[in-house]
Design a protein around this motif. Structure first.
Motif, PDB file in Angstrom:
ATOM      1  N   VAL A  26      13.304 -17.884 -29.764  1.00  0.00           N
ATOM      2  CA  VAL A  26      13.156 -17.735 -31.211  1.00  0.00           C
ATOM      3  C   VAL A  26      12.801 -16.291 -31.575  1.00  0.00           C
ATOM      4  O   VAL A  26      13.237 -15.768 -32.604  1.00  0.00           O
ATOM      5  CB  VAL A  26      12.112 -18.728 -31.781  1.00  0.00           C
ATOM      6  CG1 VAL A  26      10.686 -18.331 -31.417  1.00  0.00           C
ATOM      7  CG2 VAL A  26      12.237 -18.830 -33.297  1.00  0.00           C
ATOM      8  N   VAL A  27      12.040 -15.612 -30.719  1.00  0.00           N
ATOM      9  CA  VAL A  27      11.741 -14.191 -30.968  1.00  0.00           C
ATOM     10  C   VAL A  27      13.028 -13.365 -30.871  1.00  0.00           C
ATOM     11  O   VAL A  27      13.259 -12.470 -31.687  1.00  0.00           O
ATOM     12  CB  VAL A  27      10.680 -13.669 -29.983  1.00  0.00           C
ATOM     13  CG1 VAL A  27      10.388 -12.192 -30.261  1.00  0.00           C
ATOM     14  CG2 VAL A  27       9.400 -14.476 -30.081  1.00  0.00           C
ATOM     15  N   ALA A  28      13.869 -13.689 -29.885  1.00  0.00           N
ATOM     16  CA  ALA A  28      15.143 -12.981 -29.755  1.00  0.00           C
ATOM     17  C   ALA A  28      16.006 -13.171 -30.996  1.00  0.00           C
ATOM     18  O   ALA A  28      16.657 -12.226 -31.470  1.00  0.00           O
ATOM     19  CB  ALA A  28      15.884 -13.466 -28.512  1.00  0.00           C
ATOM     20  N   MET A  29      16.013 -14.385 -31.543  1.00  0.00           N
ATOM     21  CA  MET A  29      16.774 -14.641 -32.771  1.00  0.00           C
ATOM     22  C   MET A  29      16.330 -13.715 -33.902  1.00  0.00           C
ATOM     23  O   MET A  29      17.152 -13.118 -34.609  1.00  0.00           O
ATOM     24  CB  MET A  29      16.594 -16.094 -33.202  1.00  0.00           C
ATOM     25  CG  MET A  29      17.383 -17.098 -32.387  1.00  0.00           C
ATOM     26  SD  MET A  29      19.135 -17.080 -32.805  1.00  0.00           S
ATOM     27  CE  MET A  29      19.105 -17.814 -34.436  1.00  0.00           C
ATOM     28  N   VAL A  30      15.023 -13.599 -34.055  1.00  0.00           N
ATOM     29  CA  VAL A  30      14.487 -12.804 -35.161  1.00  0.00           C
ATOM     30  C   VAL A  30      14.734 -11.307 -34.941  1.00  0.00           C
ATOM     31  O   VAL A  30      15.075 -10.579 -35.874  1.00  0.00           O
ATOM     32  CB  VAL A  30      12.983 -13.090 -35.340  1.00  0.00           C
ATOM     33  CG1 VAL A  30      12.344 -12.115 -36.327  1.00  0.00           C
ATOM     34  CG2 VAL A  30      12.769 -14.526 -35.818  1.00  0.00           C
ATOM     35  N   VAL A  31      14.561 -10.853 -33.711  1.00  0.00           N
ATOM     36  CA  VAL A  31      14.650  -9.424 -33.430  1.00  0.00           C
ATOM     37  C   VAL A  31      16.097  -8.935 -33.367  1.00  0.00           C
ATOM     38  O   VAL A  31      16.423  -7.848 -33.875  1.00  0.00           O
ATOM     39  CB  VAL A  31      13.921  -9.093 -32.112  1.00  0.00           C
ATOM     40  CG1 VAL A  31      14.182  -7.641 -31.691  1.00  0.00           C
ATOM     41  CG2 VAL A  31      12.427  -9.342 -32.254  1.00  0.00           C
ATOM     42  N   LEU A  32      16.970  -9.702 -32.771  1.00  0.00           N
ATOM     43  CA  LEU A  32      18.319  -9.201 -32.471  1.00  0.00           C
ATOM     44  C   LEU A  32      19.324  -9.373 -33.597  1.00  0.00           C
ATOM     45  O   LEU A  32      20.389  -8.757 -33.562  1.00  0.00           O
ATOM     46  CB  LEU A  32      18.867  -9.893 -31.219  1.00  0.00           C
ATOM     47  CG  LEU A  32      18.103  -9.659 -29.918  1.00  0.00           C
ATOM     48  CD1 LEU A  32      18.755 -10.448 -28.788  1.00  0.00           C
ATOM     49  CD2 LEU A  32      18.027  -8.180 -29.568  1.00  0.00           C
ATOM     50  N   PHE A  33      19.012 -10.188 -34.585  1.00  0.00           N
ATOM     51  CA  PHE A  33      20.026 -10.503 -35.581  1.00  0.00           C
ATOM     52  C   PHE A  33      19.728  -9.946 -36.969  1.00  0.00           C
ATOM     53  O   PHE A  33      20.262 -10.423 -37.959  1.00  0.00           O
ATOM     54  CB  PHE A  33      20.274 -12.014 -35.634  1.00  0.00           C
ATOM     55  CG  PHE A  33      21.023 -12.507 -34.438  1.00  0.00           C
ATOM     56  CD1 PHE A  33      22.407 -12.537 -34.427  1.00  0.00           C
ATOM     57  CD2 PHE A  33      20.343 -12.891 -33.296  1.00  0.00           C
ATOM     58  CE1 PHE A  33      23.100 -12.977 -33.307  1.00  0.00           C
ATOM     59  CE2 PHE A  33      21.024 -13.332 -32.178  1.00  0.00           C
ATOM     60  CZ  PHE A  33      22.408 -13.371 -32.173  1.00  0.00           C
ATOM     61  N   GLY A  34      18.893  -8.939 -37.034  1.00  0.00           N
ATOM     62  CA  GLY A  34      18.677  -8.249 -38.289  1.00  0.00           C
ATOM     63  C   GLY A  34      19.825  -7.315 -38.615  1.00  0.00           C
ATOM     64  O   GLY A  34      20.696  -7.046 -37.790  1.00  0.00           O
ATOM     65  N   SER A  35      19.850  -6.833 -39.848  1.00  0.00           N
ATOM     66  CA  SER A  35      20.887  -5.893 -40.254  1.00  0.00           C
ATOM     67  C   SER A  35      20.656  -4.539 -39.590  1.00  0.00           C
ATOM     68  O   SER A  35      19.530  -4.149 -39.304  1.00  0.00           O
ATOM     69  CB  SER A  35      20.864  -5.716 -41.780  1.00  0.00           C
ATOM     70  OG  SER A  35      21.111  -6.949 -42.420  1.00  0.00           O
ATOM     71  N   SER A  36      21.731  -3.845 -39.331  1.00  0.00           N
ATOM     72  CA  SER A  36      21.638  -2.508 -38.750  1.00  0.00           C
ATOM     73  C   SER A  36      22.501  -1.547 -39.566  1.00  0.00           C
ATOM     74  O   SER A  36      23.723  -1.711 -39.625  1.00  0.00           O
ATOM     75  CB  SER A  36      22.115  -2.530 -37.288  1.00  0.00           C
ATOM     76  OG  SER A  36      21.977  -1.259 -36.702  1.00  0.00           O
ATOM     77  N   PRO A  37      21.882  -0.566 -40.247  1.00  0.00           N
ATOM     78  CA  PRO A  37      20.447  -0.277 -40.241  1.00  0.00           C
ATOM     79  C   PRO A  37      19.644  -1.356 -40.953  1.00  0.00           C
ATOM     80  O   PRO A  37      20.177  -2.121 -41.740  1.00  0.00           O
ATOM     81  CB  PRO A  37      20.366   1.071 -40.980  1.00  0.00           C
ATOM     82  CG  PRO A  37      21.553   1.049 -41.888  1.00  0.00           C
ATOM     83  CD  PRO A  37      22.636   0.360 -41.124  1.00  0.00           C
ATOM     84  N   ALA A  38      18.350  -1.375 -40.643  1.00  0.00           N
ATOM     85  CA  ALA A  38      17.477  -2.406 -41.190  1.00  0.00           C
ATOM     86  C   ALA A  38      17.405  -2.327 -42.706  1.00  0.00           C
ATOM     87  O   ALA A  38      17.429  -1.238 -43.297  1.00  0.00           O
ATOM     88  CB  ALA A  38      16.079  -2.259 -40.592  1.00  0.00           C
ATOM     89  N   ILE A  39      17.327  -3.479 -43.329  1.00  0.00           N
ATOM     90  CA  ILE A  39      17.162  -3.567 -44.781  1.00  0.00           C
ATOM     91  C   ILE A  39      15.687  -3.820 -45.081  1.00  0.00           C
ATOM     92  O   ILE A  39      15.127  -4.805 -44.605  1.00  0.00           O
ATOM     93  CB  ILE A  39      18.022  -4.709 -45.363  1.00  0.00           C
ATOM     94  CG1 ILE A  39      19.498  -4.461 -45.079  1.00  0.00           C
ATOM     95  CG2 ILE A  39      17.772  -4.866 -46.853  1.00  0.00           C
ATOM     96  CD1 ILE A  39      20.389  -5.615 -45.465  1.00  0.00           C
ATOM     97  N   PRO A  40      15.032  -2.929 -45.833  1.00  0.00           N
ATOM     98  CA  PRO A  40      13.602  -3.131 -46.122  1.00  0.00           C
ATOM     99  C   PRO A  40      13.347  -4.494 -46.763  1.00  0.00           C
ATOM    100  O   PRO A  40      14.043  -4.908 -47.680  1.00  0.00           O
ATOM    101  CB  PRO A  40      13.283  -1.991 -47.102  1.00  0.00           C
ATOM    102  CG  PRO A  40      14.308  -0.942 -46.812  1.00  0.00           C
ATOM    103  CD  PRO A  40      15.555  -1.696 -46.428  1.00  0.00           C
ATOM    104  N   GLY A  41      12.351  -5.185 -46.236  1.00  0.00           N
ATOM    105  CA  GLY A  41      11.976  -6.487 -46.790  1.00  0.00           C
ATOM    106  C   GLY A  41      12.833  -7.643 -46.328  1.00  0.00           C
ATOM    107  O   GLY A  41      12.594  -8.790 -46.712  1.00  0.00           O
ATOM    108  N   GLU A  42      13.830  -7.382 -45.510  1.00  0.00           N
ATOM    109  CA  GLU A  42      14.709  -8.452 -45.050  1.00  0.00           C
ATOM    110  C   GLU A  42      13.953  -9.422 -44.141  1.00  0.00           C
ATOM    111  O   GLU A  42      13.198  -9.018 -43.261  1.00  0.00           O
ATOM    112  CB  GLU A  42      15.886  -7.858 -44.275  1.00  0.00           C
ATOM    113  CG  GLU A  42      16.857  -8.908 -43.749  1.00  0.00           C
ATOM    114  CD  GLU A  42      17.956  -8.296 -42.898  1.00  0.00           C
ATOM    115  OE1 GLU A  42      19.098  -8.756 -42.972  1.00  0.00           O
ATOM    116  OE2 GLU A  42      17.659  -7.327 -42.167  1.00  0.00           O
ATOM    117  N   VAL A  43      14.163 -10.704 -44.355  1.00  0.00           N
ATOM    118  CA  VAL A  43      13.599 -11.731 -43.486  1.00  0.00           C
ATOM    119  C   VAL A  43      14.738 -12.286 -42.634  1.00  0.00           C
ATOM    120  O   VAL A  43      15.671 -12.892 -43.153  1.00  0.00           O
ATOM    121  CB  VAL A  43      12.935 -12.859 -44.293  1.00  0.00           C
ATOM    122  CG1 VAL A  43      12.428 -13.951 -43.358  1.00  0.00           C
ATOM    123  CG2 VAL A  43      11.795 -12.305 -45.140  1.00  0.00           C
ATOM    124  N   VAL A  44      14.679 -12.044 -41.337  1.00  0.00           N
ATOM    125  CA  VAL A  44      15.754 -12.411 -40.432  1.00  0.00           C
ATOM    126  C   VAL A  44      15.462 -13.759 -39.789  1.00  0.00           C
ATOM    127  O   VAL A  44      14.420 -13.952 -39.171  1.00  0.00           O
ATOM    128  CB  VAL A  44      15.923 -11.336 -39.333  1.00  0.00           C
ATOM    129  CG1 VAL A  44      17.072 -11.697 -38.413  1.00  0.00           C
ATOM    130  CG2 VAL A  44      16.137  -9.975 -39.966  1.00  0.00           C
TER     131      VAL A  44
END
Length: 273
Positions: A26-44
């Protein structure tokens, strides 16, 4: 039922492996699937809420796998505290902890194998994602994280004993696994920020060893970060167990021996009402 040493070892190995598969997964899901570049305030993928829920359910699934054969310790701190309070033979501590450590290592390896194709795209140099596998402090230094781990694991251990104590919780066996999962969720929600609420040496050290062997950078071995989630939980579990026994467990036992049949003391009385 009696089981062999190898059966208990394998039960702890598989239970802890399942714990890590769901928890680190579940940590991998949250860390690896965010937008790149990161979007401020995004909840992944649900963010930290998903992490706390995922780890709680991970514990529950580990209990389902190994509970009947080994009792589903899944945690060296729990095993040591149970032995220190006379609930578990010291002769079994070695193979229980060995099973937990091997299971945690293998669980981390499987998570990495599943997500490898995504990992090489997000962090090809393995320079910034070691935190998927293990915990790191929010505040530098040994003592802030150590205190956090002692408190968190003392809560975990005391509540495990409270849930399993038939004098304190007569029907605990029917829902004990779910209750322990809720305890882990609650600790994560209330105390997860300071050091990632490892509250389990195998949960942290096994995956951390894998991350180091797999070539991840900044794994916490060079600066001693790894010591906190190993030493702190062991101390905390022993403290929590002795606090429970001193102020709850032994008074309940003495009361039960003196006043059989008084509601709230004798479990059979409550069950039959």
């Amino acid at each position: 039922m009696k089981f062999t040493t190898s059966q208990e070892f394998m039960a702890e190995l598989l239970g802890t492996m399942v714990l890590i598969l769901f928890g680190v997964g579940v940590v991998a899901m949250v860390v690896l699937f965010g937008s790149s570049p990161a979007i401020p305030g995004e909840v992944v993928k649900g963010g930290y809420t998903n992490i706390t829920l995922g780890w709680g359910f991970a514990v529950l699934m580990g209990i389902f796998i190994s509970g009947t054969i080994s009792g589903a310790h899944l945690n060296p701190a729990v095993t040591i505290a149970l032995a220190a309070t006379g609930r578990f033979p010291w002769s079994k501590v070695g193979h229980y902890i060995a099973g937990q450590m091997v299971g945690a290592f293998l669980g981390a390896a499987l998570v990495y194998a599943v997500y490898h194709a995504k990992w090489v795209g997000v962090d090809p140099g393995l320079a910034s994602t070691a935190g998927v596998f293990s915990t790191f402090p929010a505040v530098p230094g040994f003592w802030p994280g150590f205190i956090d781990q002692v408190v968190g694991t003392a809560l975990l251990m005391a509540l495990i004993l409270a849930i399993g104590d038939k004098l304190n919780n007569p029907l605990g066996a029917n829902w004990g696994g779910l209750a322990v999962a809720f305890v882990v969720m609650a600790i994560g929600m209330s105390f997860g920020g300071m050091h990632g609420y490892a509250i389990n040496p195998a949960r942290d050290l096994g995956p951390r060893l894998f991350s180091a062997l797999a070539g991840f950078k900044n794994t916490g071995f060079a600066d001693g970060v790894w010591l906190v989630p190993v030493i702190g939980p062991i101390v905390g579990a022993i403290v929590g167990a002795f606090i429970y026994d001193t102020f709850i467990g032994k008074p309940l036992l003495r009361a039960g021996e003196a006043h059989q049949g008084v509601q709230g003391v004798d479990p059979e009385y409550n069950v039959n009402r």
